[in-house]
Design a protein around this motif. Sequence first.
Motif, PDB file in Angstrom:
ATOM      1  N   ALA A 277     -16.731  42.135  25.954  1.00 22.27           N
ATOM      2  CA  ALA A 277     -18.012  42.641  26.458  1.00 22.27           C
ATOM      3  C   ALA A 277     -18.578  41.741  27.553  1.00 22.27           C
ATOM      4  O   ALA A 277     -19.128  42.215  28.547  1.00 22.27           O
ATOM      5  N   GLU A 278     -18.416  40.440  27.384  1.00 13.43           N
ATOM      6  CA  GLU A 278     -18.981  39.496  28.348  1.00 13.43           C
ATOM      7  C   GLU A 278     -18.296  39.570  29.706  1.00 13.43           C
ATOM      8  O   GLU A 278     -18.900  39.234  30.723  1.00 13.43           O
ATOM      9  N   SER A 279     -17.048  40.003  29.732  1.00 12.07           N
ATOM     10  CA  SER A 279     -16.317  40.041  31.006  1.00 12.07           C
ATOM     11  C   SER A 279     -15.989  41.457  31.450  1.00 12.07           C
ATOM     12  O   SER A 279     -15.239  41.652  32.404  1.00 12.07           O
ATOM     13  N   TYR A 280     -16.568  42.443  30.778  1.00 13.43           N
ATOM     14  CA  TYR A 280     -16.236  43.836  31.081  1.00 13.43           C
ATOM     15  C   TYR A 280     -16.731  44.204  32.470  1.00 13.43           C
ATOM     16  O   TYR A 280     -17.845  43.840  32.876  1.00 13.43           O
ATOM     17  N   SER A 281     -15.931  44.974  33.187  1.00 15.58           N
ATOM     18  CA  SER A 281     -16.186  45.198  34.607  1.00 15.58           C
ATOM     19  C   SER A 281     -17.277  46.221  34.898  1.00 15.58           C
ATOM     20  O   SER A 281     -17.837  46.231  35.987  1.00 15.58           O
ATOM     21  N   ASN A 282     -17.582  47.088  33.958  1.00  8.50           N
ATOM     22  CA  ASN A 282     -18.581  48.135  34.210  1.00  8.50           C
ATOM     23  C   ASN A 282     -19.721  48.003  33.207  1.00  8.50           C
ATOM     24  O   ASN A 282     -19.668  48.549  32.112  1.00  8.50           O
ATOM     25  N   PRO A 283     -20.796  47.301  33.578  1.00  9.61           N
ATOM     26  CA  PRO A 283     -21.893  47.066  32.620  1.00  9.61           C
ATOM     27  C   PRO A 283     -22.580  48.350  32.174  1.00  9.61           C
ATOM     28  O   PRO A 283     -23.200  48.367  31.111  1.00  9.61           O
ATOM     29  N   GLU A 284     -22.462  49.433  32.963  1.00 10.50           N
ATOM     30  CA  GLU A 284     -23.095  50.690  32.564  1.00 10.50           C
ATOM     31  C   GLU A 284     -22.429  51.305  31.331  1.00 10.50           C
ATOM     32  O   GLU A 284     -23.028  52.153  30.658  1.00 10.50           O
ATOM     33  N   GLU A 285     -21.203  50.894  31.038  1.00  6.49           N
ATOM     34  CA  GLU A 285     -20.506  51.412  29.864  1.00  6.49           C
ATOM     35  C   GLU A 285     -20.668  50.517  28.634  1.00  6.49           C
ATOM     36  O   GLU A 285     -20.245  50.896  27.544  1.00  6.49           O
ATOM     37  N   LEU A 286     -21.282  49.356  28.802  1.00  4.62           N
ATOM     38  CA  LEU A 286     -21.511  48.473  27.669  1.00  4.62           C
ATOM     39  C   LEU A 286     -22.677  48.995  26.832  1.00  4.62           C
ATOM     40  O   LEU A 286     -23.689  49.449  27.359  1.00  4.62           O
ATOM     41  N   TRP A 287     -22.523  48.923  25.524  1.00  8.87           N
ATOM     42  CA  TRP A 287     -23.559  49.398  24.608  1.00  8.87           C
ATOM     43  C   TRP A 287     -23.742  48.347  23.529  1.00  8.87           C
ATOM     44  O   TRP A 287     -22.852  48.120  22.720  1.00  8.87           O
ATOM     45  N   ASN A 288     -24.887  47.692  23.549  1.00  7.96           N
ATOM     46  CA  ASN A 288     -25.203  46.680  22.554  1.00  7.96           C
ATOM     47  C   ASN A 288     -25.915  47.375  21.400  1.00  7.96           C
ATOM     48  O   ASN A 288     -27.120  47.604  21.435  1.00  7.96           O
ATOM     49  N   VAL A 289     -25.170  47.746  20.365  1.00  9.61           N
ATOM     50  CA  VAL A 289     -25.730  48.506  19.245  1.00  9.61           C
ATOM     51  C   VAL A 289     -26.536  47.556  18.367  1.00  9.61           C
ATOM     52  O   VAL A 289     -25.980  46.630  17.768  1.00  9.61           O
ATOM     53  N   PRO A 290     -27.848  47.737  18.281  1.00  9.96           N
ATOM     54  CA  PRO A 290     -28.680  46.779  17.532  1.00  9.96           C
ATOM     55  C   PRO A 290     -28.416  46.839  16.038  1.00  9.96           C
ATOM     56  O   PRO A 290     -28.208  47.900  15.469  1.00  9.96           O
ATOM     57  N   GLN A 291     -28.435  45.671  15.413  1.00 12.08           N
ATOM     58  CA  GLN A 291     -28.233  45.568  13.971  1.00 12.08           C
ATOM     59  C   GLN A 291     -29.186  44.519  13.402  1.00 12.08           C
ATOM     60  O   GLN A 291     -29.433  43.490  14.024  1.00 12.08           O
ATOM     61  N   ILE A 292     -29.726  44.784  12.239  1.00 10.02           N
ATOM     62  CA  ILE A 292     -30.423  43.757  11.457  1.00 10.02           C
ATOM     63  C   ILE A 292     -29.412  43.319  10.415  1.00 10.02           C
ATOM     64  O   ILE A 292     -29.254  43.949   9.372  1.00 10.02           O
ATOM     65  N   THR A 514     -23.641  44.722  17.493  1.00  7.70           N
ATOM     66  CA  THR A 514     -22.291  45.229  17.651  1.00  7.70           C
ATOM     67  C   THR A 514     -22.012  45.565  19.109  1.00  7.70           C
ATOM     68  O   THR A 514     -22.620  46.490  19.656  1.00  7.70           O
ATOM     69  N   PRO A 515     -21.107  44.828  19.781  1.00  5.77           N
ATOM     70  CA  PRO A 515     -20.731  45.205  21.136  1.00  5.77           C
ATOM     71  C   PRO A 515     -19.859  46.455  21.108  1.00  5.77           C
ATOM     72  O   PRO A 515     -18.893  46.541  20.347  1.00  5.77           O
ATOM     73  N   ALA A 516     -20.225  47.438  21.906  1.00  7.54           N
ATOM     74  CA  ALA A 516     -19.507  48.709  21.930  1.00  7.54           C
ATOM     75  C   ALA A 516     -19.390  49.197  23.366  1.00  7.54           C
ATOM     76  O   ALA A 516     -20.001  48.645  24.295  1.00  7.54           O
ATOM     77  N   LEU A 517     -18.578  50.229  23.543  1.00  6.18           N
ATOM     78  CA  LEU A 517     -18.421  50.875  24.845  1.00  6.18           C
ATOM     79  C   LEU A 517     -18.784  52.351  24.705  1.00  6.18           C
ATOM     80  O   LEU A 517     -18.415  52.996  23.728  1.00  6.18           O
ATOM     81  N   LYS A 518     -19.498  52.875  25.699  1.00 10.08           N
ATOM     82  CA  LYS A 518     -19.915  54.271  25.676  1.00 10.08           C
ATOM     83  C   LYS A 518     -19.815  54.829  27.088  1.00 10.08           C
ATOM     84  O   LYS A 518     -20.345  54.233  28.035  1.00 10.08           O
ATOM     85  N   LYS A 519     -19.114  55.950  27.252  1.00 10.42           N
ATOM     86  CA  LYS A 519     -18.989  56.566  28.559  1.00 10.42           C
ATOM     87  C   LYS A 519     -20.367  56.929  29.106  1.00 10.42           C
ATOM     88  O   LYS A 519     -21.262  57.351  28.359  1.00 10.42           O
ATOM     89  N   THR A 520     -20.544  56.773  30.396  1.00 11.75           N
ATOM     90  CA  THR A 520     -21.821  57.145  31.011  1.00 11.75           C
ATOM     91  C   THR A 520     -22.064  58.647  30.902  1.00 11.75           C
ATOM     92  O   THR A 520     -23.202  59.104  31.025  1.00 11.75           O
ATOM     93  N   SER A 521     -21.028  59.423  30.654  1.00 10.75           N
ATOM     94  CA  SER A 521     -21.176  60.869  30.492  1.00 10.75           C
ATOM     95  C   SER A 521     -21.793  61.236  29.147  1.00 10.75           C
ATOM     96  O   SER A 521     -22.222  62.375  28.944  1.00 10.75           O
ATOM     97  N   VAL A 522     -21.836  60.279  28.212  1.00 11.16           N
ATOM     98  CA  VAL A 522     -22.401  60.535  26.883  1.00 11.16           C
ATOM     99  C   VAL A 522     -23.906  60.319  26.948  1.00 11.16           C
ATOM    100  O   VAL A 522     -24.379  59.192  27.127  1.00 11.16           O
TER     101      VAL A 522
END
Length: 541
Positions: A277-292, A514-522
């Motif tokens: 996640a820290e080095s991923y090339s497209n930050p728009e596809e990064l999804w930081n899913v919040p968790q307690i 939780t670091p995740a990836l999500k298409k910008t189309s979603v």
Amino acid sequence: MKRAWPILATALMLMISGCGSQSGTAGSDSGSEGLTVALGGQITTLDPGLSQETVNDYILRHTTAGLFHTDENGQTVNDLCQDYTVSEDGLTYTFTLRSGVQWSDGQPLTSDDFEYAIIRNLTYGADNAWSIYYPSTYLAGAAEIAGNSDLDPTVTTIEGVETPDDSTLVLHLTKPCAWFIQMLTNDVWRPLRADFADAHDSLWSLEAGYPSVGPYLLQSCNENERAVIVKNENYYNADEVVMPQITFLVMTDADAQALAFQNNETDIALNITATLAESYSNPEELWNVPQISSYFIALNSGESGPAYLDDVNVRRALALAIDKEALVAAIGSEDYYRVLHGYVPYGLNGATSDFREEQDAVERFLEYDPETARQLLAQAGYDESNPLSITYKYSQSVLHADVAQILQQMWEAVGIQCELQVVESGVFYNQIDNGDFELARYGYSSGDDPSQFLNLWTTGQQIVAAVDDPVYDQMVDEASYLVDHTEYMNAMHAAERYLIQEQVYLIPLFNYNTPALKKTSVQGVEMWGLVPYYGKVTLTA
């Protein structure tokens, strides 16, 4: 001076992080309508009365419904409940069910469906000890039947549940509970019917075809590969369910998840590494899913555990040998991992502010002190000629493996020999629940109240108790009777201090998102509490 504990990133992670985003979605590539989501663990059950793992909740959030659910702001909102009243003494809750609600097979939802589910789950047996802790603690008459699988839930009744008519459910408590409505968002309270939900077997939940009162139906499931759910046209709020089909793919390897995402085989990858996640090339596809959430080490000091963990000084030495700051710096950025100086994570209300921040301002538990760790080990009779030997168990994942290797190095630095043992994620928690471990990684997430974390390690909530301490049980139980909010939270702080600082039954490590990836189309993902809800998702071009 603190020592850095390096971990190795795989070549595949580096390769993926350098890739550019590709256009299109998994749905368009496969020719199917719907959303494709990669899960990070095996599906263990879809029985709402038994589920203990987040990976199951990703699906159950869509195939079940309860009286209430938690929205994206963490607020409890009505679901199958139209309205409710509470008696002046706080012991009786009367719920009016939403009118006109049907199961997917057209059968009307009734209060009897809730009664069957509650009693069925209470009497299922030892397998659901964790799930039924709160019903058996607060619901009148529940403790007497909890775990008694000889009872028939279709004819058994208890004082705590009344169904005066089809649209009214009355629950009687043994003691007030300030967060009871939030508690009812838990899976174990969700309605079931005896004609499909077997009273003594959970296998029905993995076989397609049973009725649903939630937004989706289970179309197919192979717990090691995938589950497919489709829209329930009889759902009471079906007009707001946009996504017709959701496929959940089981992909325990985080690198494989990321690669599948890059290859447009999935729309969402729920479990990638923070390093990627820290080095991923497209930050728009990064999804930081919040968790307690709390990531910690469970120590088995119960009857099934090793003799060396009976000694609190040995348990303390194991904790003081861990440089949590260095560990977290090695596994990922502060965007995803934050050092925990106590067991209850950040994000829950305390007496006047955040529960964790309140305690940290007074005292941080188990600070890194390798010299004291060596001294405690020597006092317990362990030295170079007689080193302490331990076994640390973890489930399959890049993160868990990295943490395990770092812990192994830190313990070896103070003279502890550590063997690492990895098991499949699908059986991991079953082994832990049954006391089959010495030390093990553990993760727990909950967004309602600190007691949900602290109750987890009371004797009654464990199938085989790894923490078996009547003093702790009494502290948690007495706190539950307190009505004054400040007194209650102070009692929760005292219980946490006893559990962690005084007795060292657990070793907190970090709070994680939780670091995740999500298409910008979603578009249109909602967080219902700590779990994503995809019913309103659209896939744009």
